[in-house]
Motif scaffolding. Structure first.
Motif, PDB file in Angstrom:
ATOM      1  N   ARG A 168       7.902  -3.152  -1.117  1.00  0.00           N
ATOM      2  CA  ARG A 168       8.350  -3.611  -3.145  1.00  0.00           C
ATOM      3  C   ARG A 168       8.982  -2.048  -3.195  1.00  0.00           C
ATOM      4  N   ALA A 169       7.674  -1.024  -2.619  1.00  0.00           N
ATOM      5  CA  ALA A 169       8.326  -0.069  -3.109  1.00  0.00           C
ATOM      6  C   ALA A 169       9.549   0.521  -3.105  1.00  0.00           C
ATOM      7  N   LEU A 170      10.109  -0.041  -1.426  1.00  0.00           N
ATOM      8  CA  LEU A 170      11.425   0.411  -1.196  1.00  0.00           C
ATOM      9  C   LEU A 170      12.665  -0.357  -1.223  1.00  0.00           C
ATOM     10  N   GLU A 171      12.334  -1.852  -1.998  1.00  0.00           N
ATOM     11  CA  GLU A 171      12.972  -2.318  -2.681  1.00  0.00           C
ATOM     12  C   GLU A 171      13.753  -1.758  -4.056  1.00  0.00           C
ATOM     13  N   ILE A 172      12.656  -1.154  -4.779  1.00  0.00           N
ATOM     14  CA  ILE A 172      12.671  -1.315  -6.164  1.00  0.00           C
ATOM     15  C   ILE A 172      13.069   1.082  -6.416  1.00  0.00           C
ATOM     16  N   ARG A 173      13.265   0.854  -4.515  1.00  0.00           N
ATOM     17  CA  ARG A 173      13.680   2.898  -4.381  1.00  0.00           C
ATOM     18  C   ARG A 173      12.528   3.712  -5.299  1.00  0.00           C
ATOM     19  N   LYS A 174      11.719   3.070  -5.670  1.00  0.00           N
ATOM     20  CA  LYS A 174       9.973   4.159  -5.993  1.00  0.00           C
ATOM     21  C   LYS A 174       9.437   5.109  -4.329  1.00  0.00           C
ATOM     22  N   VAL A 175      10.373   5.212  -3.351  1.00  0.00           N
ATOM     23  CA  VAL A 175      10.160   5.453  -3.007  1.00  0.00           C
ATOM     24  C   VAL A 175      11.583   5.456  -1.640  1.00  0.00           C
ATOM     25  N   ASP A 176      11.532   6.054  -0.626  1.00  0.00           N
ATOM     26  CA  ASP A 176      12.999   6.678  -0.129  1.00  0.00           C
ATOM     27  C   ASP A 176      12.751   5.773   1.418  1.00  0.00           C
ATOM     28  N   VAL A 177      11.492   6.015   1.866  1.00  0.00           N
ATOM     29  CA  VAL A 177      10.678   5.642   3.163  1.00  0.00           C
ATOM     30  C   VAL A 177       9.264   5.065   2.674  1.00  0.00           C
ATOM     31  N   VAL A 178       9.080   4.018   3.715  1.00  0.00           N
ATOM     32  CA  VAL A 178       7.240   3.594   3.830  1.00  0.00           C
ATOM     33  C   VAL A 178       7.436   5.003   5.913  1.00  0.00           C
ATOM     34  N   ILE A 179       5.890   5.168   5.965  1.00  0.00           N
ATOM     35  CA  ILE A 179       5.641   5.604   6.982  1.00  0.00           C
ATOM     36  C   ILE A 179       3.751   4.583   7.118  1.00  0.00           C
ATOM     37  N   ALA A 180       4.312   3.800   7.716  1.00  0.00           N
ATOM     38  CA  ALA A 180       2.929   2.747   8.037  1.00  0.00           C
ATOM     39  C   ALA A 180       2.613   2.111   9.061  1.00  0.00           C
ATOM     40  N   TYR A 181       1.477   1.599   9.317  1.00  0.00           N
ATOM     41  CA  TYR A 181       1.615   0.726  10.820  1.00  0.00           C
ATOM     42  C   TYR A 181       2.113  -1.352   9.665  1.00  0.00           C
ATOM     43  N   LEU A 182       3.468  -0.996   9.915  1.00  0.00           N
ATOM     44  CA  LEU A 182       3.980  -2.390   9.289  1.00  0.00           C
ATOM     45  C   LEU A 182       4.393  -2.888  10.539  1.00  0.00           C
ATOM     46  N   ASP A 183       3.924  -4.246  11.584  1.00  0.00           N
ATOM     47  CA  ASP A 183       4.432  -4.766  11.824  1.00  0.00           C
ATOM     48  C   ASP A 183       6.271  -5.562  11.282  1.00  0.00           C
ATOM     49  N   ALA A 184       6.600  -4.840  12.396  1.00  0.00           N
ATOM     50  CA  ALA A 184       8.338  -5.280  11.922  1.00  0.00           C
ATOM     51  C   ALA A 184       8.509  -6.952  12.590  1.00  0.00           C
ATOM     52  N   SER A 185       7.669  -7.816  11.520  1.00  0.00           N
ATOM     53  CA  SER A 185       8.246  -9.112  11.966  1.00  0.00           C
ATOM     54  C   SER A 185       9.489  -9.185  11.403  1.00  0.00           C
ATOM     55  N   ALA A 186      10.197 -10.930  12.120  1.00  0.00           N
ATOM     56  CA  ALA A 186      11.518 -11.058  11.126  1.00  0.00           C
ATOM     57  C   ALA A 186      11.651 -11.454   9.048  1.00  0.00           C
ATOM     58  N   ASP A 187      10.114 -11.262   8.941  1.00  0.00           N
ATOM     59  CA  ASP A 187      10.483 -11.166   7.552  1.00  0.00           C
ATOM     60  C   ASP A 187      11.084 -10.395   7.168  1.00  0.00           C
ATOM     61  N   ARG A 188       9.819  -9.731   7.643  1.00  0.00           N
ATOM     62  CA  ARG A 188      10.367  -8.436   7.487  1.00  0.00           C
ATOM     63  C   ARG A 188      11.472  -7.551   7.750  1.00  0.00           C
ATOM     64  N   LYS A 189      12.222  -8.137   8.834  1.00  0.00           N
ATOM     65  CA  LYS A 189      13.035  -7.257   8.869  1.00  0.00           C
ATOM     66  C   LYS A 189      14.396  -7.825   8.512  1.00  0.00           C
ATOM     67  N   ARG A 190      14.623  -8.489   7.370  1.00  0.00           N
ATOM     68  CA  ARG A 190      15.230  -9.515   6.590  1.00  0.00           C
ATOM     69  C   ARG A 190      15.593  -8.493   5.274  1.00  0.00           C
ATOM     70  N   SER A 191      14.239  -7.716   5.617  1.00  0.00           N
ATOM     71  CA  SER A 191      14.061  -6.713   3.623  1.00  0.00           C
ATOM     72  C   SER A 191      14.299  -5.568   4.021  1.00  0.00           C
ATOM     73  N   VAL A 192      14.311  -4.735   5.359  1.00  0.00           N
ATOM     74  CA  VAL A 192      14.189  -3.237   5.648  1.00  0.00           C
ATOM     75  C   VAL A 192      14.163  -2.879   6.786  1.00  0.00           C
ATOM     76  N   ASP A 193      15.410  -1.608   7.270  1.00  0.00           N
ATOM     77  CA  ASP A 193      15.117  -1.171   8.347  1.00  0.00           C
ATOM     78  C   ASP A 193      14.427  -0.525   8.986  1.00  0.00           C
ATOM     79  N   PHE A 194      13.580  -0.674  10.388  1.00  0.00           N
ATOM     80  CA  PHE A 194      12.304  -0.325  10.882  1.00  0.00           C
ATOM     81  C   PHE A 194      12.957   0.743  12.289  1.00  0.00           C
TER      82      PHE A 194
END
Length: 84
Positions: free
Chosen positions: A54-80
Motif C-alpha cells: 500500500r505504501a508503494l501504491e500511494i507513493r509513500k515509498v519508491d521501493v520496498v526491500i523486504a521478504y515478500l513472496d511474489a504471489s500472483a496477487d501481489r504481481k498484479r499490484s507491483v513489480d518484483f
C-alpha cells in the motif's frame, strides 16, 4: 542527488531491525548500496509489513526491500526483482 524512499519492515531480524539510532540490517545495507550506486541518497522508512505494498501504491515509498513472496496477487499490484 535525489532521495530514494525505501520502505522496510524493521521487525525481521537480521534482515531489518530497529536499534538505537535507527534501522539496521541486511535490507538497510542493500538500500544504502543501491542508492549509492545510483548516485542518490537512501531515505529508509520503517513500514508495517502488511502496509508495504500500500505504501508503494500511494507513493509513500519508491521501493520496498523486504521478504515478500511474489504471489500472483501481489504481481498484479507491483513489480518484483529477482530474489536476493
Amino acid at each position: 542527488m535525489a532521495d530514494i524512499n525505501f520502505g522496510i519492515a524493521a521487525d525481521m531480524l537480521p534482515m531489518a531491525y530497529m536499534q538505537p539510532g535507527g534501522i539496521a540490517g541486511f535490507d538497510y545495507d542493500v538500500a544504502q548500496a543501491l542508492a549509492e550506486e545510483l548516485g542518490d541518497r537512501a531515505v529508509v522508512k520503517d513500514v508495517d509489513f502488511v502496509g508495504l505494498i500500500r505504501a508503494l501504491e500511494i507513493r509513500k515509498v519508491d521501493v520496498v526491500i523486504a521478504y515478500l513472496d511474489a504471489s500472483a496477487d501481489r504481481k498484479r499490484s507491483v513489480d518484483f526483482t529477482r530474489p536476493y
